[in-house]
Design an enzyme around this catalytic site. Structure first.
Site, PDB file in Angstrom:
ATOM      1  N   HIS A  75       1.052  -1.467   0.159  1.00  0.00           N
ATOM      2  CA  HIS A  75      -0.305  -0.067   0.107  1.00  0.00           C
ATOM      3  C   HIS A  75       1.425   1.420   0.114  1.00  0.00           C
ATOM      4  CE1 HIS A  75      -3.753  -1.878   0.959  1.00  0.00           C
ATOM      5  NE2 HIS A  75      -2.869  -3.134   1.472  1.00  0.00           N
ATOM      6  N   ASN A 148     -10.170  -2.945   2.618  1.00  0.00           N
ATOM      7  CA  ASN A 148      -9.958  -2.700   0.947  1.00  0.00           C
ATOM      8  C   ASN A 148     -11.281  -2.354   0.305  1.00  0.00           C
ATOM      9  OD1 ASN A 148      -7.517  -3.185   1.602  1.00  0.00           O
ATOM     10  ND2 ASN A 148      -7.657  -5.239   1.126  1.00  0.00           N
ATOM     11  N   HIS A 339      -4.171   1.021  11.891  1.00  0.00           N
ATOM     12  CA  HIS A 339      -4.147  -0.365  12.696  1.00  0.00           C
ATOM     13  C   HIS A 339      -5.174  -1.239  12.821  1.00  0.00           C
ATOM     14  CE1 HIS A 339      -2.556  -3.378  14.919  1.00  0.00           C
ATOM     15  NE2 HIS A 339      -2.469  -2.927  16.183  1.00  0.00           N
TER      16      HIS A 339
END
Ligand code: HDE
Length: 710
Positions: A75, A148, A339
């Site tokens: 990413h 995603n 996170h």
């Protein structure tokens, strides 16, 4: 659901306070010394050597030498924006999280979209998964939804992640190909790891080449938990539903956009927000009672499975609006640290083994990327509520901790910071009962690898299926090992026989016949590699319409880019009428002319050109309009790129509108191949054009359009 009374929870202000604006200020060194020359180093005489004592030069160059930080392992290429999340109705029956119970809040968010495989400088239109990571700055702390644009992942266990990424990244001997899955090592891995097939077929679909970040769905992928004030838990899957609908482009356009504008998605997001056309998504939840955990034909802890919306509907519970571009790419988009383990009370984890591995990985990666465990002090990562604990020091500590005590319990510091009691909102983990043997293995409930890729393929429209077949053919066509291609044909055949036949034809190969045999025997491969057989394919649902891009429609043409092809002498009234109609719908009209500067209409008035034909390409626009004006048409005929421009627009199944006066130009294009095409409008009202732009593409045209040789 907008409510002016809502509380603004200060993150925007907080970041602004950390923003340095140099206007009107004198230049200084980082030590505060005023600088009166930043162009010349200190020298021993006019033509003499530079002097080591030049602290201004050394500070400037040293800082420059260290400007780059390691890019993200995956990413790496991303674009970010600020915004706000607002809840429609309280979900207190399911969760105690303030963000999901307090409808008066406007929770600040920062979102980062990304591609996965490519380096930071790679092109936006790579065929790839897109990251969709959202940081919610809630009053109870940070909640990161790190998802995603596809609802499933390639692998089931975190242990395999380095293998997956090593396989898709450029091959290590030559470091090619960049940002591309179409190469040997990736297909070697995929063909031997059938759990990847579901995410893989999504990557072969148009979901992997979105028209815009603003037109993509987002998914949290894993099943999480919501926990209410009574401690009762529900399973939950998170979805983002774009209000502009879901739209993609064709592979031919993607390849051409690589050359025409490598920053296509980044620019698109920035320009839309800059123009006040704020992208919006509704947050959708699929909520599953704990007692239903085992009611499905698949395991809801398996991240390679989605829960079809037909089985558990998606409830739309709130809206996110992205309304501000970052002030500084590095400070915000590059330094933001997401996170999945950043959760707040009321949201909790499940035993999904991929999620469990992620809970370790993200803090670990920030240590090497941002260089210190103090990365939470960087403005973009700071919670909006105060933080207090006994953690101290380390590289780049910004906080000046006061007092003698950095331990607990203490009496000298009055016992502070004291512990939160549960009633005061302290985080308590959901008390899940665990009674098991310690094993290194995987549940057999994870072993069905073919049912959902098959469901996905069955649920697509004809044109989407064709794109999938073309993508497999392209990707495997780039592989140089026959046994890998055979293995892939074998597994594609397990998903869908027609699909495998189409791909095999494209590759000039045969589908392996004995598909009931284990793969190594069926393809006659040497059996050195483990011959893992997934479980049998199940058919619990015929199709799921929500899996097709056509499911999320939008009638809006807001932010769509329309090229007006003109030369000097164009019909000014026609242009004004069409432009007014389109801009009233918030579309963006660009005058694409035979030359740069200004272009004259038939009333001899100058109009500013947005792009000269030479500097732009049809693939950067959603539709094209050609006004009349005999001189203009003559000029366009003398600029053959205009014919290519129209032909390409036709090839990519986009809407084309033209006035009768443009006939001489249209005659030179492929337009006559498409009699009765509803998205080709000659001498028609702007409303008809608007409807066809909103429809995105006329895919019915596709089989004929593929024959246009541009
Ligand atoms: Fe990530 N992933 N990931 N991932 N991921 C990272 O974290 C990792 C996975 C996702 O815009 C890294 O800060 C492991 C699934 C996004 O900054 C790293 C595993 C999903 C982003 C990492 C996964 C994601 C990352 C790299 C398997 C979708 C970009 C830099 C156990 C639900 C966030 C960083 C941004 C980034 C590890 C699997 C999404 C290395 C070990 C599944 C959107 O920590």
């Amino acid at each position: 659901m907008m409510n002016d009374e809502k509380k603004e929870t200060g993150k925007t202000k907080d970041l602004k306070a950390n923003t340095k604006d140099a206007s009107g200020k004198t230049m200084t060194t980082n030590q505060g010394v005023k600088v009166n020359d930043t162009n010349n180093s200190l020298k021993a005489g006019e033509r003499g050597s530079s002097l080591l004592e030049d602290f201004i030069l050394r500070e400037k160059i040293t800082h420059f030498d260290h400007e780059r930080i390691p890019e993200r392992i995956v990413h790496a290429r991303g674009s970010g924006a600020h915004g706000v999340f607002e809840l429609y109705e309280s979900l207190e029956a399911y969760t105690k999280a303030g963000i999901f119970t307090d409808t008066n809040r406007k929770t600040p968010v920062f979102v980062r979209f990304s591609t996965v495989a490519g380096n930071k400088g790679s092109a936006d239109l790579a065929r790839d998964v897109r990251g969709f990571a959202t940081k919610f700055y809630t009053e109870e702390g940070i909640f990161d939804l790190v998802g995603n644009n596809m609802p499933i992942f390639f692998i089931q266990d975190a242990m395999k992640f380095p293998d997956l990424i090593h396989a898709v990244k450029p091959e290590p001997d030559r470091d090619i190909p960049q940002a591309a899955s179409a190469h040997d090592t990736f297909y070697d891995f995929v063909s031997h790891t059938t759990e990847t097939l579901h995410n893989h077929i999504w990557v072969m679909s148009d979901r992997a080449i979105p028209r815009s970040f603003r037109m993509m769905e987002g998914f949290g992928i894993h099943t999480f938990r919501l926990v209410n004030a009574e401690g009762k838990s529900h399973f939950v899957k998170f979805h983002w539903k774009p209000l502009l609908g879901t739209h993609s482009i064709t592979w031919d356009e993607a390849v051409k956009i690589h050359g025409a504008d490598t920053d296509f998605h980044r620019r698109d997001l920035w320009e839309a927000i800059d123009a006040g056309q704020f992208p919006e998504w509704e947050l959708g939840l699929q909520i599953i009672p704990e007692e239903d955990e085992h009611k499905f034909d698949f395991d809801i802890l398996d991240p390679t499975k989605l829960i079809p919306e037909e089985m558990v509907p998606v409830q739309r519970v709130g809206k996110m609006t992205l309304n501000r571009n970052p002030d500084n790419f590095f400070a915000e988009t590059e330094q933001v640290a997401f996170h999945p383990g950043h959760v707040v009370p009321g949201i909790d984890f499940t035993n999904d083994p991929l999620l469990q591995g992620r809970l370790f990985s993200y803090t670990d990666t920030q240590l090497s990327r941002l260089g210190s465990p103090n990365f939470h002090e960087i403005p973009i990562n700071r919670p909006i509520n105060e933080t207090h604990n006994n953690q101290r020091d380390a590289h780049m500590r910004m906080t000046v901790d006061k007092g003698k005590t950095a331990y607990f319990p203490n009496s000298i510091g009055g016992g502070c910071p004291h512990l939160a009691k549960m009633a005061q909102g302290g985080f308590t983990s959901y008390e899940e009962r665990i009674d098991a043997k310690k094993i290194r293995g995987r549940s057999t409930s994870f072993s069905d690898h073919y049912s959902q890729p098959a469901l996905f393929y069955r649920s697509l429209t004809d044109w989407e299926q064709q794109h999938v077949a073309d993508a497999y053919t392209f990707e495997l066509g780039k592989c140089s090992y026959d046994h890998i291609k055979k293995r892939m044909l074998y597994v594609i055949n397990q998903i869908d026989k027609d699909l495998a036949t189409k791909v095999a034809n494209g590759l000039g190969m045969q589908v392996p016949k004995d598909i009931d045999q284990p793969v190594n025997q069926a393809i006659g491969a040497d059996a050195n590699v483990e011959d893992h057989q997934p479980g049998p394919k199940k058919e619990y649902l015929d199709r799921s319409n929500a899996l097709s891009l056509t499911h999320l429609k939008s009638d809006s043409i807001a932010t769509r880019k329309i090229a007006f092809l003109v030369g000097d002498g164009f019909d000014g009234e026609q242009v004004m009428k069409m432009k007014k109609a389109l801009t009233e719908e918030n579309a963006m009209v660009h005058l694409v002319a035979t030359h740069g500067g200004t272009v004259k209409c038939d009333h001899d008035k100058d109009h500013e050109v947005d792009a000269a034909l030479l500097t732009t390409e049809s693939v950067l626009y959603d539709a094209v309009y050609v006004p009349g004006g005999s001189k203009s048409i003559e000029a366009l005929l003398n600029a053959p790129k205009s014919i290519k421009f129209i032909n390409e627009t036709l090839k990519h199944c986009k809407a084309v509108a033209a006035e009768q006066g443009a006939a001489d130009l249209l005659d030179k294009t492929a337009i006559s191949m498409f009699k009765g095409d509803k998205a080709i409008l000659i001498g028609k009202d702007p409303d008809a054009f608007i409807a066809q732009i909103a429809a995105h593409r006329n895919w019915v045209r596709q089989p004929e359009a593929m024959k246009i040789p541009v």
